[in-house]
Enzyme design. Sequence first.
Site, short mmCIF file in Angstrom:
data_model
loop_
_atom_site.label_atom_id
_atom_site.label_comp_id
_atom_site.label_asym_id
_atom_site.label_seq_id
_atom_site.Cartn_x
_atom_site.Cartn_y
_atom_site.Cartn_z
N HIS B 128 2.64 -8.20 3.23
CA HIS B 128 2.05 -7.79 2.02
C HIS B 128 1.95 -9.15 1.06
CE1 HIS B 128 1.81 -5.80 -2.00
NE2 HIS B 128 1.50 -4.51 -1.28
N ASP B 205 11.79 -7.54 3.07
CA ASP B 205 10.79 -6.69 2.44
C ASP B 205 10.90 -5.14 2.86
OD1 ASP B 205 8.85 -4.83 1.19
OD2 ASP B 205 7.50 -6.35 1.53
N GLN B 208 8.55 -0.33 2.74
CA GLN B 208 7.91 0.92 3.45
C GLN B 208 9.23 1.62 4.58
OE1 GLN B 208 5.10 2.03 3.30
NE2 GLN B 208 4.09 0.56 1.90
N LYS B 231 8.18 4.71 -3.96
CA LYS B 231 7.78 4.73 -2.72
C LYS B 231 8.59 5.63 -1.97
CE LYS B 231 5.51 0.54 -1.70
NZ LYS B 231 3.96 0.82 -2.12
N CYS B 371 -3.62 -5.04 0.46
CA CYS B 371 -2.73 -6.41 0.05
C CYS B 371 -2.26 -6.95 1.19
CB CYS B 371 -1.66 -5.74 -0.93
SG CYS B 371 -2.42 -5.32 -2.52
#
Lengths: 151, 414
Positions: B128, B205, B208, B231, B371
């Site tokens: 991303h 990261d 997700q 999220k 993104c």
Amino acid sequence: MIEPTLNSLYQQLILEHYRKPRNRAELPEHTVEVRMYNPVCGDEIRLQLRVDGDRIAEAKFIGQGCSISQAAVSMMTVKLQGATLAEADALVSQFINLMHGDEAAARDRTLGDLRALQGVSKFPVRIKCALLGFDALQEALKQSRLEAGAQ
Amino acid sequence: MPAVIEGFDLPSLRAQFPALDQEVNGRPLVYLDNAATAQKPREVLDAIAQFYERDNANVHRGIHELSRRATENFEDARARIASFMNASEPAEIVWTRGTTEAINLVAGTWALDNVGEDDEILLSTMEHHSNIVPWQLVAERTGAKVRYIEMDDQGRLALDTLSDVLGERTKIVSLGHISNALGTVNPIAEITRRVHDVGALIMIDGAQAGPHRPVDVQELGCDFYAISGHKMCGPTGIGVLWARRELLEEMSPYQGGGEMIRIVERDGSTWAEVPHKFEAGTPNIAGAVGMAAAADFLEGVGFDLIAEHERTVVGYAMEQLSQVPGLRIYGPDSLDERSGVISFTLGDAHPHDISTILDSEGVAVRAGHHCAQLVMRHFDVAATARASFYLYNTTDEVDRLVEALDTVRGIFAV
């Protein structure tokens, strides 16, 4: 079943311009070139004009993006061939009126195929797609006049 | 129709999400934009309202009762997220605005202090933009070089070429746990071992991953891990950076302000203990409370059941979508290697047109580059449509998606 508003958005004429864009080519002898990019969706248009005096002798574009942005710029270039700069200004403002749902604009035959895009006014998030080419045109007209003024 | 999962009561689970219960363009909403943000259960909404209605005060500075309660709520939330990520202690949890700020924090402190002009920062082309641009900024300021792990044709990291880009010069590696654009699940523990073998650090990261699977930072063995509240059914504007205490101790402060200082003098200041050293200004207290409530909610449902249900729905979606003429799915074929994201294109219909047409039938998907422009370039597409699933989605909703795609096929004659 296809929604009536959806039908008004995706007119055959729009899909036809999307698949067979008019004036989509390089114009090596252009006098002005403007790139417009919509960072939100990645749609891209490079508009090239050959301006001769106060007329647009030729208009071509290279671009990629959604059916609305690409059909709109294709239809726009059809109207621009041989138009005066003042006519191009008028085209921009009348098309913006059309996007704002203006009924007089929707009846205005001088918009040509662009009238097929009137359904876009019902889809506010897509108006910027239709305007991408016109944003490029406005910038190109501005640059042409600046250059002409400098000479 | 897939088998019922024991202990997973989908209708009553859905009933806990007020936003799911509405019509869009005359049809019941089918919300398939969960990779962008998830809807919020009543439990989370109530926790936030309750904080503002009863306990609202600023934290750490007051002697009065409400300030005591606000501080307690805020620090309890930190402890809750520490257990959610299996951190060794709550002090390893730094509150941020989200994953993006967590990555910027590490880039702006640890990396600026430790990365020099002969060093390399290793990312992947799957990332991303929030896990690319902060590192490019570091590279600009330090002269370091940014390198990339490439992807294969199924959108998986090409780990057979990892040793080409990972070496002595590598100072830090930063990778997504799960790709937001493709749903690819990366083998983080394995990569972490190889990164540590060359003496580099690794940041993950987890934007997700946090929503879909238990994140165990100790088991993964990584050095930094970031998640976002919104999220995972929590509110927007709150997220977490986890790092091992010794790393946090040696890092420079991030922003200056109140809360992060020990003593301020005319010629300089000293810093508060970790994690407060990184939390200048009044924090997002209600956000922290909401994120902790989201952690309670998800663990209450149970990640095993969530995973089993999502696999059923995503498996069904892959099966149904692959039968749609002209539809191409990007990312790994195997369900073992992908999460709740399905990125696709349909004939020459542009993803924005797909999204508009689906929306007219009440189906919310995302369209664009997500993104992740390097991913789009890898597959040589300008954009994709993305349906992303979460614990409350149903196989009936997959049918609604496929039905709406028929309308797209009708209009675009795919």
